[in-house]
Each structure stands twice: as structure tokens, then as C-alpha cells.
Write a protein that holds these residues in place. Structure first.
Motif, mmCIF file in Angstrom:
data_model
loop_
_atom_site.group_PDB
_atom_site.id
_atom_site.type_symbol
_atom_site.label_atom_id
_atom_site.label_comp_id
_atom_site.label_asym_id
_atom_site.label_seq_id
_atom_site.Cartn_x
_atom_site.Cartn_y
_atom_site.Cartn_z
ATOM 1 N N GLY A 79 0.796 -1.228 0.000
ATOM 2 C CA GLY A 79 0.000 0.000 0.000
ATOM 3 C C GLY A 79 0.827 1.275 0.000
ATOM 4 N N GLN A 80 2.163 1.165 -0.007
ATOM 5 C CA GLN A 80 3.001 2.368 0.074
ATOM 6 C C GLN A 80 3.437 2.883 -1.305
ATOM 7 N N ALA A 88 9.006 -1.809 -8.016
ATOM 8 C CA ALA A 88 7.653 -2.042 -8.526
ATOM 9 C C ALA A 88 7.097 -3.405 -8.096
ATOM 10 N N GLU A 89 7.990 -4.329 -7.761
ATOM 11 C CA GLU A 89 7.546 -5.627 -7.226
ATOM 12 C C GLU A 89 6.979 -5.468 -5.816
ATOM 13 N N LEU A 90 7.353 -4.363 -5.134
ATOM 14 C CA LEU A 90 7.082 -4.231 -3.705
ATOM 15 C C LEU A 90 6.193 -3.057 -3.325
ATOM 16 N N PHE A 108 5.871 10.833 0.033
ATOM 17 C CA PHE A 108 6.252 9.455 -0.245
ATOM 18 C C PHE A 108 6.599 8.717 1.052
ATOM 19 N N ASP A 109 6.293 7.439 1.077
ATOM 20 C CA ASP A 109 6.659 6.622 2.239
ATOM 21 C C ASP A 109 8.161 6.348 2.238
#
Ligand code: SAH
Length: 222
Positions: free
Chosen positions: A77-78, A95-97, A143-144
Motif C-alpha cells: 500500500g506504500q 515495482a515488485e514491492l 512518499f513513504d
């Protein structure tokens, strides 16, 4: 293709050196690193070193990509911002995470090439921009996590300001000597990999040791 090579890469170079987060290891096993370099470099693209990607820039060593990704502590969700798209390889790992990935590159040709590869591989939640990443991406903030993949003399202030106040993480290689400086001894031109972590108690600083990146060039850098 090269799935065995990626499993060996993760086991030997990454897990073997202490990166433990299962989601990060899985992302490193999934992203086809060879897609981000010329076919002529495929022979050793899963080896333990950085490689040239043209215009004097490099694709980082797999271990460093994994170490930096783990340091960001990615959670579902970040949203993340990357400075220095380069080949787009680190972008793909992010992008995987992450749900949304923003990435800025100062060389238009590199950004364009990375964009084509990321699109072909189906990373649809990636947003690319050409420009000076030291100014951040104000319209998409906060941004996180923010990751800088080039070495500058200090933490760019705009990036600090675009961090989520609740546990935002900013990771950057910081070094006082310009990486291209030939006047200095070789060992002086590296950087310290520094994490600034915003918490309710204030900003915490953590060092991940010595690294070596190409120069971060921009208004809040060299
Ligand atoms: N993450 C990349 C590493 C690329 S090397 C990869 O996995 O391939 C660092 C990149 O940062 C270079 O492409 C360089 O052009 C870029 N760069 C340097 N200063 C920059 C700035 N101020 N804004 C955006 N990109 C920058």
C-alpha cells in the motif's frame, strides 16, 4: 530465462551477505536483470558487480540493490520515489514491492529506454519523469520512501520535505568528494549510505556503510 542464475545470485550474493526480508529476496529472484542491459553483457549480468549502461552511468551491483531495498522497509500500500532511474532495474525491483513507483532521471535517453523495458515487462504502476531529481516530485508527494541511486555531497532538502511525516524513509549515498574527482586517492571518492527515518520521536539516522555511486548532479547536489 536465467531463473537458475537469479536463484544462485540471491543465495550467494544477497542472502549470503545478510539481506533477510523474504519479500525483498523474492523480488530479486523475479526481476529479469538481463532485460536491463545489452545482450552482449548477458554472460555476466548475474555476477557480483555493477555494469556500464551507457552515458557513463551504471546498473548497481545486485547486493547493493537488495540492501537498499531492504533498508526502505517496503510495505503493501506504500508509494516510493527513486532518483536516478538509470537502466530501470532498481525501479523494477521497487515495482515488485510498492503500489506506486515514481522515478526521475536526468538523461532523457536512459529514461526513455528504461520506460520501454518496464512497460514491456508489465510494470504499469511506474511513473517516469526526466529532470533534476534533487527537487523531488512535489505533485506526487508525500512518499513513504525515497531512494537516491547517485552520490551527492548532502541530503537534498526538498526530498526530506517530501517524505511522509509518519515513518518516511530517505536513503542516499552521501560523500564529500565528487565521485569523478581524479585529484583524490581512489578510496576517497566513495560515499556513506545514509538512511534518514522520520518517526514520532524525531529523525533517526542510520549508516549502511561505504558504497560507490556515480555523481548526483543537480541543484541540491554537485
Ligand atoms: N538505479 C539505477 C542506477 C543508475 S546510476 C539502476 O538500477 O540502473 C545513477 C543514475 O542517476 C544515472 O543514470 C544518472 O544519470 C542519474 N542522475 C544523476 N543525478 C541525477 C539527478 N539530479 N536527477 C535524476 N537523475 C540523476
Amino acid at each position: 530465462m536465467f531463473e537458475t542464475e537469479r536463484h544462485v545470485m540471491v543465495a550467494r550474493q544477497i542472502e549470503g551477505r545478510g539481506v533477510k526480508t523474504p519479500r525483498v529476496l523474492e523480488a530479486m529472484r523475479r526481476v529479469p536483470r538481463h532485460e536491463f542491459v545489452e545482450k552482449s553483457s548477458w554472460d555476466d549480468v548475474y555476477e557480483d558487480h555493477p555494469m556500464g549502461i551507457g552515458l557513463g552511468q551504471t546498473i548497481s551491483q545486485p547486493y547493493i540493490v537488495a540492501l537498499m531495498t531492504e533498508a526502505l522497509d517496503p510495505q503493501p500500500g506504500q508509494r516510493v520515489l527513486e532518483i536516478g532511474t538509470g537502466s530501470g532495474y532498481q525501479t523494477a525491483v521497487l515495482a515488485e514491492l510498492y503500489d506506486e513507483v515514481y522515478s526521475i532521471e536526468r538523461h532523457g535517453a536512459l529514461s526513455e529506454q528504461a520506460g520501454l523495458i518496464l512497460k514491456r515487462l508489465g510494470y504499469d504502476q511506474v511513473h517516469l519523469r526526466v529532470g533534476d531529481g534533487t527537487k523531488g516530485w512535489p505533485e506526487a508527494a508525500p512518499f513513504d520512501a525515497i531512494i537516491v541511486t547517485a552520490g551527492g555531497p548532502k541530503m537534498p532538502a526538498p526530498l526530506m520535505n517530501q517524505l511522509n511525516v509518519d515513518h518516511g524513509r530517505l536513503l542516499a549515498p552521501i560523500g564529500m568528494v565528487h565521485p569523478d574527482s581524479s585529484a583524490k586517492k581512489d578510496e576517497d571518492v566513495g560515499q556513506e549510505l545514509v538512511l534518514m527515518h522520520r518517526t514520532p520521536e524525531g529523525i533517526k539516522r542510520h549508516s549502511y556503510g561505504d558504497v560507490r555511486f556515480v555523481p548526483l548532479i543537480g541543484e541540491h547536489a554537485w
